[in-house]
Design a protein around this motif. Structure first.
Motif, PDB file in Angstrom:
ATOM      1  N   PRO A  67    -114.117 -27.585 -46.146  1.00 44.40           N
ATOM      2  CA  PRO A  67    -115.498 -27.987 -46.413  1.00 44.40           C
ATOM      3  C   PRO A  67    -115.786 -29.409 -45.920  1.00 44.40           C
ATOM      4  CG  PRO A  67    -114.194 -28.174 -48.400  1.00 44.40           C
ATOM      5  CD  PRO A  67    -113.288 -27.574 -47.353  1.00 44.40           C
ATOM      6  N   PHE A  68    -114.769 -30.145 -45.541  1.00 45.47           N
ATOM      7  CA  PHE A  68    -114.892 -31.533 -45.130  1.00 45.47           C
ATOM      8  C   PHE A  68    -113.562 -31.955 -44.517  1.00 45.47           C
ATOM      9  CE2 PHE A  68    -113.530 -31.206 -49.519  1.00 45.47           C
ATOM     10  CZ  PHE A  68    -112.301 -31.829 -49.452  1.00 45.47           C
ATOM     11  N   LEU A  69    -113.562 -33.114 -43.942  1.00 47.42           N
ATOM     12  CA  LEU A  69    -112.323 -33.705 -43.457  1.00 47.42           C
ATOM     13  C   LEU A  69    -111.571 -32.774 -42.501  1.00 47.42           C
ATOM     14  CD1 LEU A  69    -110.776 -36.401 -43.913  1.00 47.42           C
ATOM     15  CD2 LEU A  69    -109.497 -35.264 -45.706  1.00 47.42           C
ATOM     16  N   PHE A  70    -110.477 -33.178 -42.013  1.00 43.89           N
ATOM     17  CA  PHE A  70    -109.518 -32.412 -41.216  1.00 43.89           C
ATOM     18  C   PHE A  70    -110.015 -31.953 -39.846  1.00 43.89           C
ATOM     19  CE2 PHE A  70    -107.813 -31.847 -45.545  1.00 43.89           C
ATOM     20  CZ  PHE A  70    -106.572 -32.434 -45.330  1.00 43.89           C
ATOM     21  N   GLY A  71    -111.280 -32.122 -39.505  1.00 44.12           N
ATOM     22  CA  GLY A  71    -111.738 -31.752 -38.173  1.00 44.12           C
ATOM     23  C   GLY A  71    -111.099 -32.629 -37.105  1.00 44.12           C
ATOM     24  N   ASP A  72    -111.140 -33.941 -37.310  1.00 47.01           N
ATOM     25  CA  ASP A  72    -110.519 -34.844 -36.344  1.00 47.01           C
ATOM     26  C   ASP A  72    -109.002 -34.699 -36.363  1.00 47.01           C
ATOM     27  OD1 ASP A  72    -110.273 -36.038 -38.862  1.00 47.01           O
ATOM     28  OD2 ASP A  72    -110.820 -38.038 -38.191  1.00 47.01           O
ATOM     29  N   THR A  73    -108.433 -34.520 -37.538  1.00 50.01           N
ATOM     30  CA  THR A  73    -106.978 -34.356 -37.651  1.00 50.01           C
ATOM     31  C   THR A  73    -106.536 -33.087 -36.941  1.00 50.01           C
ATOM     32  OG1 THR A  73    -107.111 -35.477 -39.791  1.00 50.01           O
ATOM     33  CG2 THR A  73    -105.048 -34.363 -39.274  1.00 50.01           C
ATOM     34  N   TRP A  74    -107.316 -32.019 -37.080  1.00 46.91           N
ATOM     35  CA  TRP A  74    -107.021 -30.754 -36.400  1.00 46.91           C
ATOM     36  C   TRP A  74    -107.011 -30.950 -34.884  1.00 46.91           C
ATOM     37  CZ3 TRP A  74    -106.401 -25.861 -38.753  1.00 46.91           C
ATOM     38  CH2 TRP A  74    -106.309 -24.787 -37.866  1.00 46.91           C
ATOM     39  N   MET A  75    -108.087 -31.559 -34.363  1.00 43.79           N
ATOM     40  CA  MET A  75    -108.195 -31.737 -32.920  1.00 43.79           C
ATOM     41  C   MET A  75    -107.132 -32.710 -32.397  1.00 43.79           C
ATOM     42  SD  MET A  75    -110.365 -29.576 -32.038  1.00 43.79           S
ATOM     43  CE  MET A  75    -110.330 -30.031 -30.325  1.00 43.79           C
ATOM     44  N   ASN A  76    -106.850 -33.763 -33.158  1.00 40.83           N
ATOM     45  CA  ASN A  76    -105.798 -34.695 -32.756  1.00 40.83           C
ATOM     46  C   ASN A  76    -104.468 -33.959 -32.629  1.00 40.83           C
ATOM     47  OD1 ASN A  76    -104.998 -37.723 -32.483  1.00 40.83           O
ATOM     48  ND2 ASN A  76    -103.507 -36.864 -33.893  1.00 40.83           N
TER      49      ASN A  76
END
Length: 194
Positions: A67-76
């Motif tokens: 629902p939030f967070l982890f989008g940048d961490t996923w792509m990184n």
């Protein structure tokens, strides 16, 4: 090219689009992750930039599992796992008035889900490498055979953010969105069967 961008940062260079364009154009076959340089999180794709081709291969722009967070961490992590990640000379800075306060409800649950889904990111990285380099490339073959090594490194680096102290510091018990309970229950059910 797609770039998620929040309202609490600014890009520092007037020619940022030109700088960013040269970064992403250097990615093999328009696959991989470019990113704006964030001095608060150096060597991390806080602001990942990906192509439509990357989105099509992966099946989404940002991961729909959270629902939030982890989008940048996923792509990184997809960039690290594939070995196809490039920082831009364009950089960002946070606006002083934002307070830079990161609090996330049930951070341990979402962190556990992120780690449970690592094989999906590994698979994405392998598909990216096959698409970018083809079947006869020594470089592509090497990068594919070393995905597991880079995955182990990601686990090691993320371990610092998987401690009780980290969870106690960053977990939030404040505002709850009306849809949060339904999203959370899906994640819990998935984790029970993973």
């Amino acid at each position: 090219w797609f770039l998620p961008f929040p309202d609490d940062y600014v890009v520092e260079q007037p020619n940022w689009a030109e700088l960013l364009h040269s970064t992403v154009e250097a990615l093999p076959s328009f696959l991989g992750v470019g990113y704006l340089w964030d001095p608060m999180y150096p060597h991390f794709a806080t602001f990942p930039v990906v192509s439509q081709k990357q989105i099509d291969l992966q099946g989404f722009f940002l991961p729909p599992f959270f629902p939030f967070l982890f989008g940048d961490t996923w792509m990184n992590e997809v960039g690290v796992l594939s070995g196809m990640i490039r920082p831009s000379e364009a950089s960002v800075k946070i606006q002083a008035q934002t307070g830079h306060d990161h609090k996330f409800r049930d951070i341990k649950l979402w962190s556990d889900l992120f780690h449970t889904l690592r094989p999906l990111r590994e698979n994405t990285a392998i598909r990216m490498l096959r698409a970018a380099f083809g079947p006869d490339s020594e470089e592509g073959a090497y990068l594919i055979t070393t995905v597991k090594e880079r995955s182990d490194l990601c686990v090691e680096l993320q371990a610092l953010q998987r401690t009780d102290e980290f969870y106690a510091k960053w977990d939030d018990t404040g505002f709850v969105h009306p849809d949060y309970a339904a999203v959370r229950s899906k994640a819990v059910a998935f984790m029970e069967h993973a």
